[in-house]
Structures are given as C-alpha cells and as structure tokens.
Design an enzyme around this catalytic site. Sequence first.
Site: not given
Length: 265
Positions: A19, A21
């Site tokens: 991922d 963020d």
Amino acid sequence: MPYDAPRPPSAGPGAAFFDVDNTLMRGASIYHFARGLASRDLFTTRDLLRFAWGQTVFRVTGAEQPDHINAAREAALAFVAGHDVGDLVALCEEIYDDSMADRIWEGTRRLVQRHLDAGQPVWLVTATPVELAQIIRRRLGLTGALGTEAESVDGVYTGRLNGDLMHGPAKAVAVRALARREGWDLAACSAYSDSSNDLPLLSLVGHPHAVNPDGDLRRYARTHQWPVHDFRRHRKALKVAVPAAVAGAVAGGVAVRAVRHRRRA
C-alpha cells in the site's frame, strides 16, 4: 511495537504488494497531489474544499457505505475531468519531486529493498490514481503499480472511472487476478499495509505485514501473530495526520486564492 527486521524473503514464485498512503509514504499521496495542483492554479477553493471533504469522510471513517464511497469517487473525479492526461502526468512528476519524495518511510523502503534483493517483483496496490502510483513506482525502481483508473477519451479525462476505486476488497480482487496472470503462488507472496481496510488483501497472501497500523489492524495483527513494523516517532501527531493533511490542502487553496485577490486589487 518497535521495528524488528524480518529475514530476507527467499527467492521464489511470489511477489510483494505494498500500500502507499501511511505504509510507504507519510500521509496521503492524493492530498500532496491536490496541494500541488492548487499551488499551480488548477483548483478553485470550492473544488479543493469539496475534494478534501469527500476524501476525509472516505479515509478517516474507512467506511464501506455506498454514500461514502460515492462521495470520494465524485470528489476524485471532479478535479481531473476535462484535463489533459499528459499535462497531469507531467505535473505529477513535478509534485512528486517537490513534495513527496522526502516523505517515503525509510523503514518501508528497506522492506521493499529486501524483496528486490531477493529477486521478487514488488508492486504498489493503492487507491491513489494509477498515474501517480506509476510515478512512485518508477522513482523507486519497483516492478508495477495498481491504482484507481480514471477514464480518458482522446487524451482527456472524462470524469468517469474505469472500474471501481482500488480500495478494500477491490485490492484483493486485483492482486488475485495479477497473481493468476503472472503465475505467482499467493502463499509465497507478501503484503504490507497500515489499514484494516486492507485486511482482504493481507489475508490473501501467505506473509501479511502491518506497517504503521491503525488500531484495528494492530489488534488483528497481534491476534494472528503477523509482523508489525512501526516507523512513526510521534504517535499523537499521527493520530490526526489525515485531518491535518486536509487542513493543509484547504489552507493551500485559500492561500492561493488570497494571493490572486491581492494581485487583482
């Protein structure tokens, strides 16, 4: 839990999925992008406020309700509709260099490098626009990127999506399809995320990792004995990281408008 470096993964028929963020990068990449666009006069204050509100509801609550998903979708599409794809990609390059490159977590970068050194493909899997995800991928020397895709016709964004937001269960669906296409054994794959929204992806692979996790993911990871990597130094500040990003984006837009007003005056 302090960072405990795992053994380097063995080379094999697997890949690693990260991922972006708060996992690979401090804060939300889309906010940094929005602020960069605002500073370049591509947003009105009204656009920025609408965008920030939709993304805040979506990210802070982590909710799966259709109205929240739709609010985030509409806000994300509103600021690209009618813009030239090539122009925005060029701006993405500038904005990454100006305000995002120094936000990469060094600890996560080391985790990425372990997989690369072991000969494993490393892919980003993120709700951020795929154009921005691809720039991050290229800058860091990764293998590929899956992100939210905005539709374009004749090189101009239409204001519609190709498919769904790359969020929650959609990440697991996309990674499963990618693994099938590439011939990877999901049991030999690794995944890294900060959010309990990514439990479908984390539960899909044989080696899930929680990175800078939210409370729900931390509890789940501890219960299931998943590795936890926390690179944050100031926990209290990070609890309000997303609202602060919103405030910064809005403040940036207001400042741009104020400068314009003073110049006209």
